[in-house]
Design a protein around this motif. Structure first.
Motif, PDB file in Angstrom:
ATOM      1  N   UNK A  35       0.819  -1.208   0.000  1.00 23.97           N
ATOM      2  CA  UNK A  35       0.000   0.000   0.000  1.00 23.97           C
ATOM      3  C   UNK A  35       0.860   1.269   0.000  1.00 23.97           C
ATOM      4  N   UNK A  36       2.177   1.095   0.033  1.00 21.49           N
ATOM      5  CA  UNK A  36       3.074   2.241   0.010  1.00 21.49           C
ATOM      6  C   UNK A  36       3.258   2.913   1.354  1.00 21.49           C
ATOM      7  N   UNK A  37       2.915   2.231   2.443  1.00 17.44           N
ATOM      8  CA  UNK A  37       3.016   2.861   3.761  1.00 17.44           C
ATOM      9  C   UNK A  37       4.452   3.139   4.177  1.00 17.44           C
ATOM     10  N   UNK A  38       5.404   2.457   3.527  1.00 18.22           N
ATOM     11  CA  UNK A  38       6.818   2.696   3.829  1.00 18.22           C
ATOM     12  C   UNK A  38       7.300   4.056   3.326  1.00 18.22           C
ATOM     13  N   UNK A  46      11.805   8.042  10.207  1.00 19.86           N
ATOM     14  CA  UNK A  46      12.470   6.973  10.953  1.00 19.86           C
ATOM     15  C   UNK A  46      13.521   6.277  10.099  1.00 19.86           C
ATOM     16  N   UNK A  47      13.149   5.954   8.873  1.00 17.92           N
ATOM     17  CA  UNK A  47      14.094   5.336   7.943  1.00 17.92           C
ATOM     18  C   UNK A  47      13.995   6.049   6.601  1.00 17.92           C
ATOM     19  N   UNK A  48      14.936   6.931   6.291  1.00 23.68           N
ATOM     20  CA  UNK A  48      14.892   7.649   5.023  1.00 23.68           C
ATOM     21  C   UNK A  48      14.932   6.740   3.802  1.00 23.68           C
ATOM     22  N   UNK A  49      15.363   5.485   3.999  1.00 31.85           N
ATOM     23  CA  UNK A  49      15.420   4.521   2.895  1.00 31.85           C
ATOM     24  C   UNK A  49      14.067   3.871   2.624  1.00 31.85           C
ATOM     25  N   UNK A  50      13.078   4.127   3.448  1.00 30.46           N
ATOM     26  CA  UNK A  50      11.743   3.623   3.195  1.00 30.46           C
ATOM     27  C   UNK A  50      11.613   2.121   3.210  1.00 30.46           C
ATOM     28  N   UNK A  51      12.237   1.473   4.197  1.00 28.77           N
ATOM     29  CA  UNK A  51      12.165   0.016   4.289  1.00 28.77           C
ATOM     30  C   UNK A  51      11.933  -0.400   5.729  1.00 28.77           C
ATOM     31  N   UNK A  52      11.317  -1.570   5.899  1.00 27.64           N
ATOM     32  CA  UNK A  52      11.224  -2.200   7.208  1.00 27.64           C
ATOM     33  C   UNK A  52      12.313  -3.264   7.302  1.00 27.64           C
ATOM     34  N   UNK A  53      12.751  -3.555   8.543  1.00 26.40           N
ATOM     35  CA  UNK A  53      12.230  -3.139   9.835  1.00 26.40           C
ATOM     36  C   UNK A  53      12.880  -1.867  10.362  1.00 26.40           C
ATOM     37  N   UNK A  54      12.205  -1.300  11.345  1.00 27.31           N
ATOM     38  CA  UNK A  54      12.728  -0.197  12.145  1.00 27.31           C
ATOM     39  C   UNK A  54      12.291  -0.446  13.578  1.00 27.31           C
ATOM     40  N   UNK A  55      13.146  -0.098  14.535  1.00 25.91           N
ATOM     41  CA  UNK A  55      12.704  -0.071  15.929  1.00 25.91           C
ATOM     42  C   UNK A  55      12.935   1.325  16.490  1.00 25.91           C
TER      43      UNK A  55
END
Length: 225
Positions: A35-38, A46-55
């Motif tokens: 859905x493009x939520x990243x 939180x993550x300028x690279x637009x990927x999971x995971x993040x904590x």
């Protein structure tokens, strides 16, 4: 309380494994990449690279799955080898981060998702995935776990991708890697692994890989008209 941004792909799953193994309290936040939520502005902070995971741990933000594993291991003092093995720990953790993960991801893309079949690309990434796992196979022929004498974060990092090997290389892929299969099975049998895999089932993710999803996941593709 750790806030854990995730989906059900290999990299978040290995972080979920650590969180479950260590018994750390965490709040899972689903990020639906189809859905493009990243790419939401708040997530990109939180993550300028637009990927999971993040904590997010008490204000400390850590992204990239292998960085998160190392951060959590050092924070808790859990699942780390003796200090004398730190060089091996970093070497094998980065081997997974820079080799197994990226080549597996590209192999999956060209095998399953590329809009056009590119024989050279498919062969190239399939070859590199096999070559990297051959390195692991030889390494595990002499030991039970990847680093030192006990289960640790490198084993978690490896398992996150190894469990997807049939999807990456095709059915029967484990036949060529009996030591890897033994390692995979040992990790998969742990109760924490079952919890890590099941985490995604507590949320609803978009199932369809339609034009919208492809547009979010594969930004280089031209939008459908």
């Amino acid at each position: 309380m750790i806030t854990f941004y995730f989906n059900g792909s290999p990299n978040p799953t290995k972080v979920a494994l650590f969180l479950e193994e260590a018994g750390l309290p965490y709040e899972p936040v689903a990020v639906d990449t189809r859905k493009g939520e990243q790419f939401a502005p708040d997530f990109l902070k939180l993550n300028p690279n637009g990927k999971v995971p993040v904590i997010v741990d008490d204000g400390t933000v850590v992204f990239d799955s292998n960085a998160i594993l190392l951060y959590l291991a050092e924070k808790t003092g859990r699942f780390l080898p003796p200090a004398a093995e730190r060089g091996a720990l970093l070497s094998w953790l980065m081997f997974v981060a820079t080799g197994i993960g990226p080549f597996s991801g590209q192999a999956v893309h060209f095998r399953h998702f590329a809009p056009e079949k590119v024989a050279y690309a498919d062969e190239r990434y399939q070859f590199e995935v096999k070559r990297h796992y051959e390195v692991v196979e030889r390494h595990l022929a002499e030991r039970e776990w990847m680093v030192g004498e006990a289960y640790g974060i490198v084993d978690m990092a490896l398992w996150g991708w190894a469990r997807m090997l049939p999807f990456v290389l095709g059915e029967g892929a484990f036949d060529a890697f009996p030591n890897l299969k033994r390692h995979h099975d040992a990790v998969a049998a742990r109760p924490a692994a079952a919890k890590a895999v099941a985490l995604k089932d507590r949320f609803t993710f978009k199932a369809e890989l339609d034009a919208e999803a492809r547009g979010h996941m594969f930004k280089h593709l031209k939008p459908a008209v």
